[in-house]
Scaffold this motif. Sequence first.
Motif: not given
Length: 218
Positions: A133-136, A171-174
Amino acid sequence: MNIGSTARLLGAGLRALLVLTVLCGVLYPLAVTGVAQGLFPHRANGSEVRQDGRVVGSSLVGQRYDLPLKAGQETPEPDLKWFQPRPSNGLGTNGVNTQYKLILSGATNRSGDNEDLIKWVTDAKAAVVKDNSTPGYRVTPAQVPPDAVTSSGSGLDPDISPAYARLQAHRVAERNRLPVEQVEKLVEDHTQQRVLGFVGEPRVNVLALNTALKELTG
């Protein structure tokens, strides 16, 4: 049986042993090795994956992507900038010959109603939701595919499902400061379809995916 007959039988047995040793122990292995190296060198050498001129693994054997152990830790934390493989709860530790650091393969062999297995799966699902899970982008438990929380029969499965790979893309992108669309395209490009169109399931090789990710991030 006289001594002469016994000597002839022993001589025949020794000659047969010598001929079979040369044929089966020398010539046949050399012939098989030569054919394999000539026609299938990549597979014959263990399906090695190379990057920057060195071997980084095999496309047939799964490996983990973890952070270095901290003081007091027994289990390392996953390095979340990389795509993660399936769980490997079936793997044990090498306690027989401690001179070498070996990867041991095996399954948990626990039934579906086993309390330990249920706890592992529940904890693994919670970790997948939390880690990805990421902020967006919020992952829900319903999005977690089975291969994200269960180990394979060998514990060394090199592949994950496209669904699990896509789940990790945000997640990997962030973590790598990349556009999500670029990482999702990377997953799409490394998704292998069913063999002959109907054998097995679509899959993504984690080592190949992370190797491409490393090239992408420089």
